[in-house]
Structures are given as C-alpha cells and as structure tokens.
Design a protein around this motif. Structure first.
Motif, mmCIF file in Angstrom:
data_model
loop_
_atom_site.group_PDB
_atom_site.id
_atom_site.type_symbol
_atom_site.label_atom_id
_atom_site.label_comp_id
_atom_site.label_asym_id
_atom_site.label_seq_id
_atom_site.Cartn_x
_atom_site.Cartn_y
_atom_site.Cartn_z
ATOM 1 N N GLY A 125 81.166 -60.695 30.269
ATOM 2 C CA GLY A 125 82.348 -60.009 29.773
ATOM 3 C C GLY A 125 82.019 -59.003 28.688
ATOM 4 O O GLY A 125 82.601 -57.910 28.621
ATOM 5 N N TYR A 126 81.047 -59.339 27.841
ATOM 6 C CA TYR A 126 80.626 -58.411 26.782
ATOM 7 C C TYR A 126 79.945 -57.187 27.382
ATOM 8 O O TYR A 126 80.200 -56.047 26.976
ATOM 9 N N ARG A 127 79.074 -57.404 28.381
ATOM 10 C CA ARG A 127 78.386 -56.282 29.013
ATOM 11 C C ARG A 127 79.361 -55.372 29.768
ATOM 12 O O ARG A 127 79.093 -54.190 29.959
ATOM 13 N N ARG A 128 80.496 -55.925 30.172
ATOM 14 C CA ARG A 128 81.492 -55.123 30.902
ATOM 15 C C ARG A 128 82.073 -54.022 30.016
ATOM 16 O O ARG A 128 82.321 -52.907 30.477
ATOM 17 N N ASP A 129 82.280 -54.332 28.738
ATOM 18 C CA ASP A 129 82.877 -53.343 27.832
ATOM 19 C C ASP A 129 82.403 -53.644 26.413
ATOM 20 O O ASP A 129 83.085 -54.305 25.638
ATOM 21 N N GLU A 130 81.195 -53.152 26.073
ATOM 22 C CA GLU A 130 80.615 -53.454 24.771
ATOM 23 C C GLU A 130 81.357 -52.764 23.633
ATOM 24 O O GLU A 130 81.301 -53.206 22.490
ATOM 25 N N SER A 131 82.065 -51.669 23.928
ATOM 26 C CA SER A 131 82.800 -50.978 22.867
ATOM 27 C C SER A 131 83.965 -51.817 22.347
ATOM 28 O O SER A 131 84.431 -51.617 21.231
ATOM 29 N N ARG A 132 84.444 -52.737 23.168
ATOM 30 C CA ARG A 132 85.500 -53.661 22.735
ATOM 31 C C ARG A 132 85.003 -55.100 22.874
ATOM 32 O O ARG A 132 85.634 -55.942 23.488
ATOM 33 N N GLY A 133 83.871 -55.336 22.247
ATOM 34 C CA GLY A 133 83.242 -56.634 22.399
ATOM 35 C C GLY A 133 83.624 -57.667 21.361
ATOM 36 O O GLY A 133 83.144 -58.804 21.426
ATOM 37 N N TRP A 134 84.523 -57.324 20.426
ATOM 38 C CA TRP A 134 84.802 -58.261 19.338
ATOM 39 C C TRP A 134 85.401 -59.590 19.803
ATOM 40 O O TRP A 134 85.082 -60.648 19.218
ATOM 41 N N PRO A 135 86.262 -59.641 20.860
ATOM 42 C CA PRO A 135 86.750 -60.967 21.285
ATOM 43 C C PRO A 135 85.623 -61.868 21.780
ATOM 44 O O PRO A 135 85.640 -63.082 21.551
ATOM 45 N N ILE A 136 84.620 -61.255 22.437
ATOM 46 C CA ILE A 136 83.493 -62.049 22.954
ATOM 47 C C ILE A 136 82.619 -62.533 21.799
ATOM 48 O O ILE A 136 82.202 -63.704 21.777
ATOM 49 N N ILE A 137 82.364 -61.635 20.852
ATOM 50 C CA ILE A 137 81.554 -62.024 19.693
ATOM 51 C C ILE A 137 82.252 -63.150 18.927
ATOM 52 O O ILE A 137 81.616 -64.114 18.486
ATOM 53 N N LEU A 138 83.582 -63.034 18.770
ATOM 54 C CA LEU A 138 84.354 -64.095 18.116
ATOM 55 C C LEU A 138 84.192 -65.413 18.865
ATOM 56 O O LEU A 138 83.984 -66.477 18.252
ATOM 57 N N GLY A 139 84.288 -65.356 20.197
ATOM 58 C CA GLY A 139 84.136 -66.573 20.988
ATOM 59 C C GLY A 139 82.762 -67.196 20.850
ATOM 60 O O GLY A 139 82.620 -68.419 20.743
ATOM 61 N N VAL A 140 81.709 -66.353 20.828
ATOM 62 C CA VAL A 140 80.342 -66.863 20.667
ATOM 63 C C VAL A 140 80.168 -67.521 19.306
ATOM 64 O O VAL A 140 79.566 -68.606 19.185
ATOM 65 N N LEU A 141 80.680 -66.886 18.260
ATOM 66 C CA LEU A 141 80.591 -67.459 16.920
ATOM 67 C C LEU A 141 81.350 -68.784 16.839
ATOM 68 O O LEU A 141 80.881 -69.742 16.202
ATOM 69 N N CYS A 142 82.494 -68.854 17.488
ATOM 70 C CA CYS A 142 83.260 -70.108 17.509
ATOM 71 C C CYS A 142 82.494 -71.195 18.259
ATOM 72 O O CYS A 142 82.492 -72.365 17.850
ATOM 73 N N MET A 143 81.837 -70.818 19.367
ATOM 74 C CA MET A 143 81.034 -71.801 20.103
ATOM 75 C C MET A 143 79.896 -72.321 19.238
ATOM 76 O O MET A 143 79.644 -73.537 19.199
#
Length: 538
Positions: free
Chosen positions: A289-307
């Motif tokens: 999902g992050y590679r799909r749209d790295e310019s709007r990657g903050w939700p994925i980064i948030l999810g990784v940090l939460c994990m």
C-alpha cells in the motif's frame, strides 16, 4: 501368499512412476495407496479397518495451528513479489557491486538471501531475478552458465533461510516423529521440537550457503576474469552522492524491517510462527500500500509504527485484562495497546483499499491476484498433505515402516550409515520428486527410526540437526534435473540465446556446493544446534 513388503515397494514405485508421468501429486499418492490397500485386502495382507484413521488424520491436519502459517507466509511472499521489492533491490545492489568483477553475481546472491528471509517463495524469486538480472548479465559478458547457476541457486535459498514453508512443514512432521520416537523408547514425558527450533537452527546454515556461493563466485572471477567482468563506473551513475545512499536505504529498509518483525519475533519467543506469519502478511500488505502511493504514505507509516508499538508492549507487559489482579501500569499498557490497535487498523484498511484498486502489469487487481495465488498454492499444499497421509497409512499398514526400521537398524556402520543412506535416498528422489512429496512420504517413515538411534559418541540425535540436514538436502530438489522447479522457472523466462543445457551445466557447481555444505554440517553440527540451544536451551 505375497509378502506385504513387496506390495510396499510396488506401491512406492508406481507412485513415483505416475508422478514422473505428470499426474497430480495429491491424487496420485491417495489413489495409489487406496488401490494397493484394496489389493492388499484381497490378498488378506491388509485390513481395510486401518483406513478409518484417515478421516481423523484429515481433521488433525485442518486443526493444526502450526500449518496455518503456510497460507500466511504464502500471502506475504506473493504480496511482496507484487510490490516489486525484488526489482528495486536488484537494481540498487547491481549499482552498488557492479563496479567489481563478478559484482552482478554477488548482487544476485545477496538479493536472493534478502528475499529468502522476507518472502521464501522460490518461483517468484527465480522468475523476478531471471527477468531482471539474466539479460543484464549476458549483455555485460557474463558466462551463461555462471549467470544461470547463480540465479537458480540464489532463488532456492528461500527453502533453507527462515521463514520458510519447507521448515514449517518439516517442523510439523519432525515434531510428531520426535514424540513417537520417545514414546517407542519408553519416554512418556517427551521433549518437543518446534518450528521455532528449526527456524533458529536454519539461520546460520542458510547464510553459510550464501557465503559458500559467493566464495565460489570469487574463485571463478580469479580463474576466469573474462567470464564475470566489471561494469564501468560511468555507466552506473553517481555512486557516492546522498541520492544514491537514499535509494539504497529505500530498497533495504522495507525487507530488513519485515525480517526483524517476523523472524525476530519468532526467535525471541514473542510470537509463534503462525502469529509471526500474520504479522508478516499484514506488514507485506502495508508495504504494498505504501509503494502504491508514497506521496501519501503517512497512514501506512502510522500503521507500521503502531504495529511496532504493539509488539513492544506485548514483549514488555501482560496485556490480558481478564485477570484477578491487574496493576495500574498494566491497565495503562492495555489502554495504549487499544489506541495503537486503532492506528494499525487504519493503516491496514488504507493498504487494503490501495492494493484492491492497484492494477499490475497484466491489468489484474493486486489484492485479488494475491488472494487467488495464495488460495491455489495453499490448496495444493494441503491436498498433498491429505494424499500423503493416506499413503503413509497404507504403507505402515502393509508393514513397510517395520521393514525400513529393520534395515536401518541392521546396516553395517550403525547410525551414521543409516543417516547416510537416508540422505542419499532423499538426494536421489530430489531428481524426480518435489520437496513436498519427499517431506510427507519419507520423513514420517524414517525420522522416528533415526531419532531413536544413538550417535557414535553415545549422545542422542538432535532433531534440529537432523531437520536442517534434511532441509538442506531437500533444497537440492529445486536444482537437480530433470525436474528441478527452479530450472523450469528460469527456463521459462530466459532469453532465447540461453539453452537448456546452459542452465543444467550452470547449476552443477552449486549442487556440489550444497553437498559440501551438508558435509560441513555433518562434521560441525553446532552450526545448526548452537542458536536453538542458546535461545531455548534445547
């Protein structure tokens, strides 16, 4: 009356012949076994009542929590392959090592090891590296045999470097075999061996193989420098600028984080292989999902940090709320875990939406394609397991296991001769059969017998050492002609100028290296047993 042992050998031979003829594995195993069960019953040497154990065996397979890791690891591997992580790794590693003689070959080995530790899917790895690296290596003047052998061998590292589907399946079989061996020896409080033990035991032997591959490539470069030339620096661009190191970090960060999250949580005892496989599947989805749209990657980064935060809390606190006494600190940790779960769920939902709407090169939706591939591979694996159970029931019912035990126990040379014979048989079978057939036909029969034997120094045989020896041996089944799957995958994507004999001749040195690795593991069992002993005390 015919000797039932003769029926055992005939059943085994017929099954092998049908498999080599191209019949489906699972139906061949089950159908052959059922046919010989009926023949044995007609000859009054087999009781059909033994087949009543078959439904219970299927039920035991379906409720086995360890085997749940198989579809999860498959999902993780396919999703990572679709996210093109291998392409980015190969491109950047090629630029990093390309200026060295043999640098492209070194890059393929390193990328193969990284992909093995993060995906474990041999087909996807060989195809990806074959499509991207083989034409480049040929264009740069690399010897065709070296290029083909390097790609095929590096692609099979996913079978020995954890997390590996082979180790999951082999660990499940060895666990049962080890308990049966101890029961036969009169030990009714048996020790256990788990997939965790095999993962820990396979780590050093797997990276030892990578080192042996690279040592061979260095030797090849020294003897035949024209067969692996360096790429001029001016063709690779700036190798010292900040942008290049940023690209390297971008390529390496994702697989390394996934390796640490999945393999690290297993080795330190934070999660079982099944739980860690779930983390890997979710992590791979978020990466895609992050590679799909790295310019709007903050939700994925948030999810990784939460994990990551959830893993840290799980390691540090007891998060069970239904206890008689829960301290204030633990309640605070539980509350924090609930908040982090919401953040993780948000990241996962965004990733699922992005992968569902993302179309790959063939126009298929990525998430749908990954789910389809996972379903077909998992169905194949579990159907083979079920067919192999029928085969084992009939083989044992005809007395085949007793005969094998008698032969192994009475070999001149004792335990070492028995191990050598089993390893030789598995190696030869690897020329004609896939690793799944060997795991589910041979291991349940011979492993309980071998694990009852004593080593020459009087010590009991380590199930971890035996399992890693078998796993490394099974790895060669992907490389040995005529039915090595890695060879088929590479043949399917190789350029027209690559002949089949180039591939076959190219893998010969790597098969010899793997046999040498087995010899090293034979004389240095600590390579496989030290880490499980240090981590788990067994």
């Amino acid at each position: 009356m015919i000797d039932p042992v003769i029926l055992c050998f005939l059943m085994f031979g017929v099954a092998c012949a049908l498999l080599m003829a191209g019949f489906p594995v699972a139906f061949t195993l089950a159908g052959t076994a059922l046919g010989f069960a009926l023949v044995g019953s007609a000859l009054d040497v087999f009781s059909l009542s033994l087949l009543t154990a078959f439904p219970q065996s299927i039920f035991g397979t379906m409720v086995n929590e360890t085997l749940v890791a198989v579809p999860l690891f498959v999902f993780m591997g396919v999703m990572l392959e679709r996210s093109r992580i291998a392409e980015e790794l190969l491109d950047n590693m090629g630029r990093m090592f390309g200026t060295l003689p043999g640098g492209l070959a070194f890059s393929v080995c390193i990328v193969g090891a990284l992909l093995a530790a993060s995906t474990g899917i041999v087909g996807a790895t060989v195809v990806t590296m074959g499509l991207m690296s083989l034409p480049t290596m040929i264009k740069r003047g690399y010897d065709k045999r070296l290029a083909c052998g390097t790609i095929a061998a590096s692609g099979t590292l996913g079978q020995i470097i954890p997390p590996s589907i082979v180790l999951v399946l082999l660990g499940d079989q060895l666990s049962v075999a080890y308990q049966n061996a101890q029961f036969s020896m009169g030990i009714f409080s048996p020790d256990t061996v788990s997939v965790n033990d095999l993962f820990a035991g396979a780590l050093f032997p797997g990276f030892m193989l990578v080192g042996l591959y690279i040592l061979y490539q260095i030797g090849y470069v020294l003897v035949h420098p024209k067969g692996a030339p360096a790429i001029p620096e001016e063709e690779l661009g700036d190798l010292a600028g900040f942008a290049f190191f940023r690209q390297i970090f971008h390529a390496l960060a994702a697989p390394i984080l996934l390796i640490v999250a999945v393999l690290g949580s297993i080795l330190i005892g934070l999660a079982s292989p099944t739980e860690a496989a779930g983390v890997g599947a979710i992590g791979a989805t978020m990466l895609a999902g992050y590679r799909r749209d790295e310019s709007r990657g903050w939700p994925i980064i948030l999810g990784v940090l939460c994990m990551a935060g959830l893993l840290a809390l799980t390691y540090s606190f007891d998060l069970r709320s239904q206890r008689s006494v829960v301290s204030v600190t633990e309640w605070a940790a539980i509350g924090a875990a609930m908040v982090l779960t919401v953040g993780l769920a948000f990241g996962v939902i965004v990733s699922l939406v992005r992968t569902f709407t993302w179309r790959d090169r063939d126009g298929a939706r990525v998430l749908a394609a990954v789910c389809q591939s996972t379903m077909s591979i998992s169905a194949m694996v579990f159907t083979i397991i079920i067919g192999a159970r029928m085969f084992s029931i009939v083989f044992i019912g005809l007395g085949g296991a007793d005969y094998v035990e008698h032969v192994l126990e009475n070999l001149p040379g004792g335990t070492l001769a028995a191990i050598l014979l089993v390893m030789a048989i598995m190696f030869v079978m690897g020329f004609f059969l896939d690793f799944l057939e060997i795991v589910f036909i041979v291991v349940p029969i011979v492993a309980p017998i071998l694990l009852q034997m004593e080593m020459p120094d009087g010590s009991s045989m380590s199930p971890v050492w035996l399992g890693i020896m078998m796993a490394m041996n099974l790895q060669t089944s992907f490389l040995t002609p005529p039915f090595g799957f890695a060879l088929f995958y590479l043949r399917g994507v190789a350029p027209p100028e690559i002949r089949t004999m180039d591939i076959y001749r190219g893998i010969v040195p790597f098969v010899i290296i793997q046999i040498f690795g087995l010899v090293l593991l034979w004389y240095l069992p600590q390579v496989a047993t030290w880490l499980p002993l240090a981590l788990y005390g067994r």
